[in-house]
Design a protein around this motif. Structure first.
Motif, mmCIF file in Angstrom:
data_model
loop_
_atom_site.group_PDB
_atom_site.id
_atom_site.type_symbol
_atom_site.label_atom_id
_atom_site.label_comp_id
_atom_site.label_asym_id
_atom_site.label_seq_id
_atom_site.Cartn_x
_atom_site.Cartn_y
_atom_site.Cartn_z
ATOM 1 N N ILE A 213 77.439 87.779 76.151
ATOM 2 C CA ILE A 213 75.700 87.392 76.410
ATOM 3 C C ILE A 213 74.975 87.390 74.999
ATOM 4 C CG2 ILE A 213 73.678 88.541 77.367
ATOM 5 C CD1 ILE A 213 75.731 90.012 79.305
ATOM 6 N N PHE A 214 75.190 88.288 74.097
ATOM 7 C CA PHE A 214 74.299 88.066 72.929
ATOM 8 C C PHE A 214 74.759 87.570 71.683
ATOM 9 C CE2 PHE A 214 73.488 92.090 75.526
ATOM 10 C CZ PHE A 214 72.180 91.918 75.668
ATOM 11 N N LYS B 118 59.621 88.893 77.637
ATOM 12 C CA LYS B 118 59.725 87.598 77.664
ATOM 13 C C LYS B 118 60.997 87.065 78.012
ATOM 14 C CE LYS B 118 56.883 86.147 73.665
ATOM 15 N NZ LYS B 118 56.898 85.006 72.736
ATOM 16 N N ASN B 119 61.730 87.748 78.975
ATOM 17 C CA ASN B 119 62.800 87.360 79.856
ATOM 18 C C ASN B 119 64.028 87.254 78.730
ATOM 19 O OD1 ASN B 119 61.972 86.272 82.323
ATOM 20 N ND2 ASN B 119 60.676 84.706 81.294
ATOM 21 N N SER B 120 64.089 88.044 77.724
ATOM 22 C CA SER B 120 65.035 88.032 76.788
ATOM 23 C C SER B 120 66.129 88.801 77.411
ATOM 24 C CB SER B 120 64.693 88.665 75.644
ATOM 25 O OG SER B 120 65.656 89.215 74.906
ATOM 26 N N PRO B 121 67.485 88.366 77.695
ATOM 27 C CA PRO B 121 68.707 88.819 78.483
ATOM 28 C C PRO B 121 68.829 90.507 78.412
ATOM 29 C CG PRO B 121 69.480 86.874 77.368
ATOM 30 C CD PRO B 121 68.122 87.159 76.981
ATOM 31 N N MET C 20 69.393 94.294 91.308
ATOM 32 C CA MET C 20 69.313 93.974 89.719
ATOM 33 C C MET C 20 69.833 92.685 89.406
ATOM 34 S SD MET C 20 67.410 95.729 87.548
ATOM 35 C CE MET C 20 67.600 97.093 86.621
ATOM 36 N N ASN C 21 71.150 92.436 89.545
ATOM 37 C CA ASN C 21 71.855 91.558 89.098
ATOM 38 C C ASN C 21 71.604 90.009 89.426
ATOM 39 O OD1 ASN C 21 74.216 90.481 87.620
ATOM 40 N ND2 ASN C 21 75.488 90.189 89.474
ATOM 41 N N GLU C 22 70.748 90.117 90.531
ATOM 42 C CA GLU C 22 70.185 88.860 90.926
ATOM 43 C C GLU C 22 69.150 88.302 90.254
ATOM 44 O OE1 GLU C 22 68.860 89.854 94.795
ATOM 45 O OE2 GLU C 22 70.776 90.341 95.586
ATOM 46 N N LEU C 23 68.497 89.063 89.229
ATOM 47 C CA LEU C 23 67.378 88.691 88.329
ATOM 48 C C LEU C 23 68.062 87.671 87.498
ATOM 49 C CD1 LEU C 23 65.296 91.993 88.121
ATOM 50 C CD2 LEU C 23 64.746 89.913 89.358
ATOM 51 N N ASP C 24 67.341 86.672 86.847
ATOM 52 C CA ASP C 24 67.830 85.928 85.840
ATOM 53 C C ASP C 24 67.613 86.525 84.490
ATOM 54 O OD1 ASP C 24 68.523 83.689 87.266
ATOM 55 O OD2 ASP C 24 66.649 82.401 86.885
ATOM 56 N N GLY C 25 68.657 86.489 83.733
ATOM 57 C CA GLY C 25 68.507 87.242 82.508
ATOM 58 C C GLY C 25 68.948 88.762 82.531
ATOM 59 N N ILE C 26 69.365 89.252 83.675
ATOM 60 C CA ILE C 26 69.967 90.626 83.645
ATOM 61 C C ILE C 26 71.371 90.494 84.376
ATOM 62 C CG2 ILE C 26 69.664 92.903 84.658
ATOM 63 C CD1 ILE C 26 66.885 92.782 84.493
ATOM 64 N N PHE C 27 72.082 91.309 83.542
ATOM 65 C CA PHE C 27 73.519 91.379 83.833
ATOM 66 C C PHE C 27 73.906 92.836 84.226
ATOM 67 C CE2 PHE C 27 72.729 87.708 81.200
ATOM 68 C CZ PHE C 27 73.178 86.737 81.992
ATOM 69 N N VAL C 28 74.486 92.986 85.368
ATOM 70 C CA VAL C 28 74.960 94.216 85.771
ATOM 71 C C VAL C 28 76.467 94.355 86.018
ATOM 72 C CG1 VAL C 28 74.413 96.106 87.300
ATOM 73 C CG2 VAL C 28 72.609 94.787 86.663
#
Lengths: 437, 271
Positions: free
Chosen positions: A173-174, A267-270, A286-294
């Protein structure tokens, strides 16, 4: 010269047996020296790790007994370890050693430490002179094979523990973890391990939080981290890039609406949520949100499982490489076995030829250069023709029929009367090594 | 043989493409050690062919109008190698190689010297217009490719099925960075290129040119481009939203390109 190997490992012996046979690093040189003192043992190496103890030797004949060595060295009755012991000879030793060095025989297949341990044992064996030419050839080849396995297969490329999978995902991701902040919510062995792994990879600031403040402070001390009050949890969590949760809360503490707030503020940073708690601390939506990984514990475990399967598939390719290398190596040492005999055979006949030429020259008197050349050519021709059959037999037997090699060598030596007094043999040995080089 | 080196380059590009397709279809990894030497060689021949055309034309601008597809393709390859050097990733090749192959192939198949339709094409304004717009296109193309690769990687992370060739893609942050940088670098070129184009059109056709499809589409593309840049810059749009927007920008750019064939005022080669 024969290879012989005796050992126990995690598959054949429980830890209660392994610990009794383990030799600390400081005592390894002494153990190797004692091994070389055994009758019939020319060179020896002892490898001792937490998962295996192996005694490797290059022996003069089959009479060498490594079991006695174990028995004497550890002062342990044979029946206590005999059933756990495995024994390999000849090409089986080569295969086993190649597999060990390539980490195919390890508990976690593909782990990189074992090669280093074998190399250390080799270095200390060499420094005290327990490892000479024969084991040297075998061991250095095993390092080359291990390297080949590592570059040609992907056996060691994937992570096979929860904590290292967490790090791997964070890197996906990062990119670099340099300067990324980690938020540890709740204490727990696995979550702390994951945090430590992340920090080892360069993650910067770390915050901790716990429902009971005192425990949070203790945790903070272990990580030299900043404590966040549990009430400020949602206020601060959005500032972290990686959140590791392992509280005992009965319901999710981070829900989708929290995630939306976090994303807006950053600002949508992952963000990466590693949820090790059961019941889960992070709502799966929560995993459905763009930019968040659960990733919850099952997700991490399934990645581990698929990586283990990958490794097993790669291990099969590695076994093929090892098999090919075993054949190559044994062929090489077998042909090497007959080299001294071939050389002394050639020397023997050359001496005879020279002696006969000298004799005939006395009788013939002055010769023209043409006549000299004719005699040389004639005698050399005869010698080479005579030598052709025994040499090619020696070579082909060495390559194809390992068991007969000794008999054939013995036969040739006796037929051509090659075994002379010891000094001669020593000189010959020197020449042999020169030729091999 | 003006096209000889270009044809050689096309041949190498074709080989690289076939190899990459074969590897991907066979579910194997595309080996860098194989693909990079091939495209590297192709790139060198390609560069030689462009230089040769420029020298033969005795004027840079003529060569530009003569082999515009080949020059656009060369720019894409140069950006590809810059990205490789800076980020150590070849993933964009999935999008770059087919496009480069098609562009160079059409360029290599054209015959004879160009017949310039308009005397306009000899002005240096035109040449700068074309090269600037191409640089803008290249930026937009890489932004588009990056956002698609980002999307693929994001989907695989979300669905928790990491592994396979997707697992070999560079991290999300890297894709994001490449995408944003190519947008930022491409935008001034695109803007200046469009300004140069407008000045040209204003001089020769007057105000009528605003109703031309080519111009309308170009303007639309520029607006989408600016909006995309603004949203990424200001609210950090990534993933799906960025992918959709850059697809729209790229699609309008492609339409603007294709509009050469229908536009009344923007035809530089007689067909």
């Amino acid at each position: 010269m024969r290879y012989l190997l005796l050992g126990i490992n995690h598959k054949t012996a429980p830890v209660s047996v392994r610990e009794r046979l383990a030799i600390p690093e400081s005592r390894l040189p002494e153990a190797m020296r004692r091994l070389c003192e055994q009758p019939g043992v020319e060179e020896g190496l002892v490898l001792s790790t937490c998962n295996r103890v192996e005694v490797l030797a290059a022996v003069e004949s089959d009479s060498a007994d490594l079991r006695t060595f174990l028995q004497d060295y550890f002062a342990i009755a044979p029946e206590e370890f005999a059933s756990h012991l495995y024994e390999f000879r000849e090409h089986e030793v080569v295969r086993h050693l190649f597999r060990v060095a390539s980490s195919l025989d390890s508990m976690v297949v593909g782990e990189p430490q074992i090669l280093g341990q074998v190399k250390e044992a080799y270095a200390s064996g060499r420094s005290i002179g327990a490892v000479g030419g024969h084991l040297d050839a075998l061991l250095t080849r095993s390092f080359a094979v291990a390297k080949r396995v590592r570059t040609e297969t992907r056996i060691g490329s994937s992570s096979v523990s929860i904590a290292s999978v967490a790090v791997e995902l964070a890197k996906k991701i990062f990119g670099s973890l340099e300067g990324k902040s980690v938020f540890l919510v709740g204490a727990g062995k696995m979550s702390e391990l994951a945090a430590r792994h992340l920090m080892a990879q360069g993650a910067g600031s770390i915050f901790v939080s716990n429902r009971t403040y005192e425990r949070a402070e203790k945790l903070a001390q272990r990580f030299s981290a900043r404590v966040i009050r549990f009430d400020d949890l949602h206020e601060k969590a959005g500032e972290a890039d990686i959140v590791i949760t392992s509280t005992g809360a009965p319901h999710a503490i981070f829900r989708k609406e929290h995630g939306k707030q976090f994303l807006q503020r950053r600002k949508n940073s992952p963000m990466f949520f590693i949820d090790i708690a059961v019941p889960r601390d992070v709502a799966p939506e929560m995993n459905e949100l763009d930019g968040i990984f659960v990733y919850d514990i099952d997700d991490l475990q399934s990645v581990v499982t698929s990586h283990v399967a990958d490794r097993q598939r790669e291990a099969r390719c590695a076994e093929e490489i090892v098999e090919a290398e075993v054949i190559r190596f044994t062929e090489r040492i077998r042909t090497r076995e007959v080299v001294p005999t071939i050389i002394s055979l050639q020397e023997q006949l050359e001496t005879i030829r020279q002696a006969e030429i000298d004799k005939v020259r006395g009788r013939l008197g002055e010769l023209t250069p043409e006549q000299e050349m004719a005699i040389e050519a004639l005698s050399k021709g005869i010698v080479n023709k005579v030598l052709h059959a025994p040499i090619s037999t020696l070579k082909s037997v060495a390559k194809a029929k390992a068991r007969e090699t000794t008999t054939v060598i013995e036969l040739v030596r006796r037929m051509f009367n090659l075994d002379r007094p010891k000094e001669d043999a020593d000189k010959e040995q020197e020449k042999t090594t020169e030729v091999e080089r | 043989m003006p096209h000889l080196w270009l044809r050689v380059a096309v041949l190498f590009y074709g080989c690289a493409l076939l190899y990459a397709l074969g590897a991907l279809l066979g579910r194997k990894t595309v080996a860098r050690g194989v693909i990079l030497p091939i495209v590297g060689t192709a790139g060198v021949f390609h560069l030689v062919s462009v230089l040769e055309t420029v020298l033969a034309a005795d004027h840079f601008g003529v060569a530009v109008t003569y082999q515009y597809q080949s020059i656009l393709a060369l720019l894409l390859m140069i950006v590809f190698f810059i990205v490789l050097w800076r980020y150590r990733t070849t993933s964009h090749g999935i999008f770059v190689f087919p496009v480069v192959f098609l562009l160079t192939m059409t360029a290599a198949m054209e015959h004879g010297a160009p017949e310039l339709f308009s005397p306009l094409l000899r002005s240096s304004w035109t040449y700068s217009h074309i090269v600037l717009i191409f640089l803008g296109y290249a930026g937009l193309f890489f932004a588009f490719a990056s956002s698609l690769l980002y999307l693929v990687q994001e989907r695989s992370l979300k669905s928790k099925s990491v592994g396979g060739w997707i697992g070999l893609l560079p991290p999300l942050a890297v894709m994001d960075d490449i995408g944003l940088r190519s947008l930022i670098l491409g935008f001034p070129f695109m803007t200046l290129g469009l300004i140069a184009g407008s000045v040209l059109a204003q001089e020769s056709y007057g105000a009528v040119y605003f109703r031309d499809p080519k111009i309308v589409l170009s303007l639309l593309m520029w607006l989408v481009y600016m909006f995309l840049l603004f949203m990424r810059w200001m609210s950090g749009w990534r993933g799906r939203r960025a992918a959709v927007l850059s697809s729209v920008a790229f699609l309008s750019a492609t339409l603007a390109w294709a509009a050469n064939y229908v536009s009344a005022v923007h035809r530089f080669v007689e067909r």
